[in-house]
Each structure stands twice: as structure tokens, then as C-alpha cells.
Design a protein around this motif. Structure first.
Motif, PDB file in Angstrom:
ATOM      1  N   ARG A   1       0.838  -1.031   0.074  1.00 39.70           N
ATOM      2  CA  ARG A   1      -0.051  -0.084   0.071  1.00 39.70           C
ATOM      3  C   ARG A   1       0.851   1.238   0.007  1.00 39.70           C
ATOM      4  O   ARG A   1       0.423   2.263  -0.572  1.00 39.70           O
ATOM      5  N   ARG A   2       1.919   1.040   0.730  1.00 36.25           N
ATOM      6  CA  ARG A   2       2.700   2.393   0.749  1.00 36.25           C
ATOM      7  C   ARG A   2       3.702   2.523  -0.568  1.00 36.25           C
ATOM      8  O   ARG A   2       4.396   3.448  -0.912  1.00 36.25           O
ATOM      9  N   GLY A   3       3.811   1.474  -1.409  1.00 41.35           N
ATOM     10  CA  GLY A   3       4.676   1.472  -2.531  1.00 41.35           C
ATOM     11  C   GLY A   3       6.105   1.140  -2.036  1.00 41.35           C
ATOM     12  O   GLY A   3       7.052   1.685  -3.164  1.00 41.35           O
ATOM     13  N   GLY A   4       6.203   0.530  -0.917  1.00 43.91           N
ATOM     14  CA  GLY A   4       7.697   0.315  -0.604  1.00 43.91           C
ATOM     15  C   GLY A   4       8.083  -1.290  -1.175  1.00 43.91           C
ATOM     16  O   GLY A   4       7.090  -1.810  -2.006  1.00 43.91           O
ATOM     17  N   GLU A   5       9.105  -1.890  -0.471  1.00 38.13           N
ATOM     18  CA  GLU A   5       9.439  -3.305  -0.715  1.00 38.13           C
ATOM     19  C   GLU A   5       9.154  -3.967   0.602  1.00 38.13           C
ATOM     20  O   GLU A   5       9.702  -3.374   1.605  1.00 38.13           O
ATOM     21  N   VAL A   6       8.910  -5.267   0.475  1.00 32.37           N
ATOM     22  CA  VAL A   6       8.832  -6.339   1.306  1.00 32.37           C
ATOM     23  C   VAL A   6       9.774  -7.672   1.095  1.00 32.37           C
ATOM     24  O   VAL A   6       9.821  -7.883   0.116  1.00 32.37           O
ATOM     25  N   ARG A   7      10.608  -7.656   2.048  1.00 31.32           N
ATOM     26  CA  ARG A   7      11.482  -9.039   1.671  1.00 31.32           C
ATOM     27  C   ARG A   7      11.203  -9.959   2.918  1.00 31.32           C
ATOM     28  O   ARG A   7      11.444  -9.911   4.175  1.00 31.32           O
ATOM     29  N   HIS A   8      10.443 -11.200   2.563  1.00 32.00           N
ATOM     30  CA  HIS A   8      10.049 -12.110   3.526  1.00 32.00           C
ATOM     31  C   HIS A   8      11.256 -13.271   3.439  1.00 32.00           C
ATOM     32  O   HIS A   8      11.800 -13.595   2.346  1.00 32.00           O
ATOM     33  N   LEU A   9      11.711 -13.690   4.808  1.00 33.97           N
ATOM     34  CA  LEU A   9      12.791 -14.741   4.753  1.00 33.97           C
ATOM     35  C   LEU A   9      12.444 -16.009   4.546  1.00 33.97           C
ATOM     36  O   LEU A   9      13.223 -16.892   4.407  1.00 33.97           O
ATOM     37  N   GLY A  10      11.058 -16.102   4.674  1.00 28.91           N
ATOM     38  CA  GLY A  10      10.669 -17.657   4.248  1.00 28.91           C
ATOM     39  C   GLY A  10      10.441 -18.232   5.473  1.00 28.91           C
ATOM     40  O   GLY A  10       9.524 -18.939   5.948  1.00 28.91           O
ATOM     41  N   ALA A  11      11.690 -18.287   6.319  1.00 32.81           N
ATOM     42  CA  ALA A  11      11.711 -18.767   7.842  1.00 32.81           C
ATOM     43  C   ALA A  11      12.554 -18.130   8.429  1.00 32.81           C
ATOM     44  O   ALA A  11      13.733 -17.554   7.851  1.00 32.81           O
ATOM     45  N   PHE A  12      12.491 -17.857   9.655  1.00 33.09           N
ATOM     46  CA  PHE A  12      13.073 -16.832  10.516  1.00 33.09           C
ATOM     47  C   PHE A  12      14.836 -17.477  10.762  1.00 33.09           C
ATOM     48  O   PHE A  12      14.920 -18.483  11.117  1.00 33.09           O
ATOM     49  N   SER A  13      15.558 -16.589  10.704  1.00 36.09           N
ATOM     50  CA  SER A  13      17.232 -16.601  11.091  1.00 36.09           C
ATOM     51  C   SER A  13      17.679 -15.687  11.367  1.00 36.09           C
ATOM     52  O   SER A  13      17.599 -14.548  10.905  1.00 36.09           O
ATOM     53  N   VAL A  14      18.581 -15.605  12.371  1.00 39.62           N
ATOM     54  CA  VAL A  14      19.326 -14.394  12.891  1.00 39.62           C
ATOM     55  C   VAL A  14      20.222 -13.914  11.642  1.00 39.62           C
ATOM     56  O   VAL A  14      20.474 -12.598  11.307  1.00 39.62           O
ATOM     57  N   GLU A  15      20.722 -14.884  10.636  1.00 39.99           N
ATOM     58  CA  GLU A  15      21.583 -14.645   9.750  1.00 39.99           C
ATOM     59  C   GLU A  15      20.851 -13.943   8.646  1.00 39.99           C
ATOM     60  O   GLU A  15      21.334 -12.778   7.905  1.00 39.99           O
ATOM     61  N   GLY A  16      19.553 -14.381   8.467  1.00 37.39           N
ATOM     62  CA  GLY A  16      18.880 -13.766   7.427  1.00 37.39           C
ATOM     63  C   GLY A  16      18.026 -12.247   7.786  1.00 37.39           C
ATOM     64  O   GLY A  16      18.475 -11.363   6.910  1.00 37.39           O
ATOM     65  N   VAL A  17      18.175 -11.942   8.954  1.00 37.24           N
ATOM     66  CA  VAL A  17      17.957 -10.505   9.401  1.00 37.24           C
ATOM     67  C   VAL A  17      18.949  -9.828   9.214  1.00 37.24           C
ATOM     68  O   VAL A  17      19.009  -8.725   8.889  1.00 37.24           O
ATOM     69  N   ALA A  18      20.203 -10.463   9.711  1.00 35.98           N
ATOM     70  CA  ALA A  18      21.345  -9.580   9.502  1.00 35.98           C
ATOM     71  C   ALA A  18      21.783  -9.070   8.170  1.00 35.98           C
ATOM     72  O   ALA A  18      22.166  -8.102   7.728  1.00 35.98           O
TER      73      ALA A  18
END
Length: 496
Positions: free
Chosen positions: A208-225
Motif C-alpha cells: 500500500r505504501r509503494g515500498g518493498e517487502v522481503r520475506h525470509l521464508g523462515a526466521f534466522s538471525v543470519e537472514g535478518v542480519a
């Protein structure tokens, strides 16, 4: 009302979403969702097999563009609950990825595959040079349902919550105002896509904002970093379990420290974030975690404002357009903002749901006039800040003539260095009416803090009448997919 997704209608080359190897620009999302939506003509409602994938996002956007209410299905739902949801919502088809193996309960429904090509950028068999399918959402009534999201069913069969396009737009726009959420933000998360937090806030919000979403699929500390660091992410959504794991990793991961420190906004929801984790993240990164409060029927009600003084244990003040009051058991409205008077939270505003599907009696019972009875209990501080203390049905403990919220005791217990997790319940007591019971997961299972030490700790932080009268130790607390503690499972899970 304006369309839900102006950026999709604009069909630009800006990145829209990415999940694993699958990614779509706004133009590609418009093509994918528009083509899929064109196949939904005549369908009253459509089920979405809500895996943590780009296909789920495409499927839900397609349904919304076509004006067909989407019913997101948790792929881990058991046979009996799934049968109830399908019988209640009566979807005319199910949207799923071509590789998804669906349970037998869905076999009778027409299946429409949401396919992406090998690059993850366009739907299979679509001509990239052809005209874009018409979106057509401009003429859809804002009061028509956008989603039917089922409750967890803790007090009976799950109820289908009818969320209108008006409610979705109003809640997302209120959050945008409170959080200064813009098209420049890149949201990172790994939340399930069959709940309000992950799907409405985490997918529909950025779109709705026109921004971007990145879904990690599954949570991981490495993915967030990775995504908050080199990936350029600016906002992180998570639940307390995720933030606890991030806090645990900070002391040994300088890259994670830099990634969190560089984020514009860290948001936690679905349950209270323990004070200890707030403090560890703030000390290591200089960033405070913002908490907000909402539920399926209301979407978002309150939020802590970014940049304000950190106040762990609170969920901020009402969002723009949302009215909130506390009501005593006798129905009187509590006017005091003294941090002590406990009442049920009632809200009203454009963020509210339209009713429960096929449940007019339940819908009527959920409202006090035009105020929605949340079932949550809270106190309000002098400045109007809301501090949740639990659920009326399970977390309001009446002990020795006092009304005590379990949530504040849980936060106090979590402030003890020997406690990793904590839950508090009440049980019958011949003298007190109810006595306070603490369920504790020790930080060190071989040397748990003793009962008297924990009782004195709580009494010192809160008040003597709020101390636990019994402590039961666990290896882990039973939780649902969103990390909320399942307190009804506690009486058979503990040991003294």
C-alpha cells in the motif's frame, strides 16, 4: 475510498516483494495478480494456501484486485479445524503453488495454481510483452470484505473475522502516520502469512505504501542480519521469540549489531517483549523496539511512537482515528489514568471488523453499543499510555480482594536474571479466592531460582499482594505459531 494498492496500479519497475529466489517488481506483480484475478470471476470467496512464499502474496493481491474475499489457510491446520473453516467460509476455489501438496479436505475445491517462472519474476505462460490485465478495483465498495481471517479458536470453533477494505486501508494508513512509513522503506520479516501481523501489516502494508517487502521464508538471525545490513532493509517486524534470539546473538555477532543499529524501525507484536530483551537490544544497538497492540477483529489499535522514551511493557497510545476506553466489570467507564485501575479495553474506529461470518449472535455479543469488547485488560498511565496486563478470561486474577493482571507479573519475573520465560495464571484458593501461580523456564535448568527468591523479586518490583504463591518449572512454555503462550495447556505441562 482510493484503491488499496496505488503502486500496483502504477505498474512501475520498483521492487515490490522478494521471498527467497522469487522476486517481483510492481509491474510484474500487477501482471501476475491481474492475470490470476481475472480467473476468479463468479467466485464468492477464495481460499489461499498461505505458505511463506511470494505466491501467497500474489494470490491475496489478486483476490483483492478482483474484489473477491480471500480466506488465508494455515498449512499446519489440523484436519478437524480445516474442515470447520472450509464448511463455514465455503470458498469457491483454492489458490496454491503448483508444488504445494494439499490435504484431502481441499480435494473437492477447484484448484488454481499460482505459478511463477524459473526466474521468479513472472507467472508461468504469461507473455511479458503483452498488455497488463486490468486491475479493476477502483469500483469495489470499501465496505465489502477483503479478507476472512479465522481466530485461533481458544474458546470454541474458530470464528471467521470479516475485514473490510475500509478497515485494512484505515489501519495501514494510521500506522503509516504513526511510524512515518513511506515508499522508501524496505520491510524485512519472517512472519506467517495467514495472520494479520504477517499478511496485512507485513505484506499488504508495504504494498500500500509503494515500498518493498522481503520475506525470509523462515526466521534466522543470519537472514535478518543480511537483509537489514547489506540488503538495505530499513524496518523489521517480529514477535518476542524472534527478538529474544536476536538479543542472544548480539554479543557474538558484530554484523548483526550493525544491521539492527542501522534499521530505522524495529517493531514487535503479538505478545509482550520482555524487559530484559528490550534492554539488551537497546544497549548493544542504540535502537529501541517499538511495540504495538492489535487483534484480528480490530487490526491495530495503539502503538509506541518511534523516537519516544522507551517504556517496556507498554503499547503506546491510540493510533489516529482509534478511540479507546477502559471499562470496569460493572460496565462503568474508568476515567482514571493512574497506572493502577484495571479495566477491559474497548475500542471503536474505522479499523474495526464488520462482524463474524455466519455468527450474528457472536457479533452482537462482541459489541457494547459501537464499542468493541476486546477481552483484553489494561491500565492507563498518566499520559494515556496503555499497559496491557492480560486477557479478561485467563489473565485477570482476583486475589485477596485485588484485581491483578498476569502480564505485569510476567514482566517482573522476566526481569529476574534466572528466568528465561514466564507465564502467570490464577488457581482457586480457599483463603485468597485465587492464588497467583508462576510458570517459569529457568535460564539455567540445573540451577533454577528458588520460589521465595522469585516471590520476593516480584513483591519488590510491584507490590506484596502480586507475588506468586506457587512456582512451577518447565523446560519450555507451550506456544502457538505467533509465539503466544497457550495458558490452557499449562496445567498439564508443569511440575512443582
Amino acid at each position: 475510498m482510493s484503491e488499496l494498492f496505488p503502486a500496483v496500479a502504477a505498474r512501475s519497475d520498483r521492487p515490490a516483494l522478494r521471498c527467497g529466489a522469487d522476486s517481483l517488481t510492481y509491474g510484474e506483480l500487477a501482471r501476475a495478480a491481474g492475470s490470476l484475478g481475472a480467473r476468479l470471476g463468479g467466485v464468492e470467496r477464495v481460499a489461499v494456501w498461505a505458505t511463506p512464499s511470494a505466491r501467497t502474496a500474489v494470490a491475496v493481491v489478486a483476490a483483492l484486485l478482483a474484489g473477491v474475499p480471500a480466506v488465508p489457510l494455515n498449512p499446519r491446520t489440523g484436519e478437524r479445524e480445516l474442515a470447520h473453516i472450509l464448511g463455514d467460509s465455503a470458498p469457491g476455489a483454492v489458490l496454491a503453488g503448483p508444488e504445494d501438496i494439499l490435504p484431502a479436505g481441499l480435494a473437492k475445491l477447484p484448484r488454481i495454481d499460482v505459478g511463477l517462472d524459473a526466474t521468479g519474476s513472472l507467472p508461468a505462460a504469461l507473455d511479458a510483452t503483452g498488455p497488463l490485465p486490468a486491475a479493476g478495483e477502483e469500483e469495489i465498495d470499501s465496505e465489502s470484505p477483503a479478507l476472512v481471517v479465522y481466530t485461533s479458536g481458544t474458546t470454541g470453533p474458530p470464528k471467521g473475522v470479516l475485514l473490510s477494505r475500509r478497515a485494512v486501508a484505515a489501519s495501514l494508513d494510521a500506522l503509516a502516520e504513526a511510524w512515518a512509513w513511506t515508499a522508501d522503506d524496505v520491510l524485512v520479516h519472517a512472519l506467517p502469512l495467514f495472520h494479520v501481523h504477517g499478511l496485512v501489516l507485513g505484506i499488504l502494508g508495504p504494498l500500500r505504501r509503494g515500498g518493498e517487502v522481503r520475506h525470509l521464508g523462515a526466521f534466522s538471525v543470519e537472514g535478518v542480519a543480511r537483509e537489514l545490513g547489506a540488503g538495505g532493509g530499513t524496518v523489521l517486524f517480529g514477535v518476542p521469540t524472534m527478538y529474544h534470539r536476536l538479543a542472544d546473538a548480539l554479543s557474538d555477532d558484530e554484523g548483526l549489531v550493525r544491521a539492527l543499529a542501522g534499521a530505522r524501525l524495529l517493531v514487535s507484536g503479538s505478545a509482550a517483549l520482555p524487559v530484559h530483551d528490550h534492554e539488551r537490544i537497546a544497549a548493544a544497538t542504540g535502537r529501541t523496539v517499538v511495540e504495538r497492540y492489535g487483534m484480528t477483529e480490530t487490526l491495530m489499535n495503539t502503538s509506541v511512537r518511534p523516537g519516544g522514551q522507551p517504556r517496556p511493557g507498554t503499547v503506546g497510545t491510540p493510533l489516529p482515528g482509534v478511540e479507546l476506553r477502559l471499562v470496569d466489570e460493572d460496565g462503568s467507564v474508568l476515567g482514571a489514568c493512574d497506572g493502577e485501575a484495571v479495566g477491559e479495553v474497548q475500542v471503536r474506529g474505522p479499523n474495526l471488523f464488520s462482524g463474524y461470518l455466519n455468527r450474528p449472535e457472536a457479533t452482537a455479543a462482541a459489541f457494547d453499543g459501537d464499542w468493541f469488547r476486546t477481552g483484553d485488560v489494561a491500565v492507563r498511565e498518566a499520559d494515556g499510555t496503555v499497559r496491557l496486563v492480560g486477557r479478561r478470561a485467563t489473565d485477570l486474577i482476583k486475589s485477596g480482594g485485588y484485581k491483578i493482571g498476569a502480564g505485569e507479573i510476567e514482566n517482573a519475573l522476566l526481569d529476574h536474571p534466572g528466568v528465561r520465560e514466564a507465564a502467570v495464571t490464577g488457581e482457586p484458593d480457599p483463603d485468597l479466592g485465587e492464588r497467583i501461580v508462576a510458570w517459569v523456564v529457568p535460564a539455567d535448568a540445573s540451577a533454577p531460582p528458588v520460589e521465595t527468591e522469585l516471590a520476593d523479586h516480584v513483591a519488590g518490583l510491584l507490590a506484596p499482594h502480586k507475588r506468586p504463591r506457587a512456582v512451577r518449572y518447565l523446560d519450555a512454555l507451550p506456544r502457538n505459531d505467533m509465539g503466544k503462550v497457550l495458558k490452557k495447556a499449562l496445567p498439564t505441562a508443569g511440575r512443582t
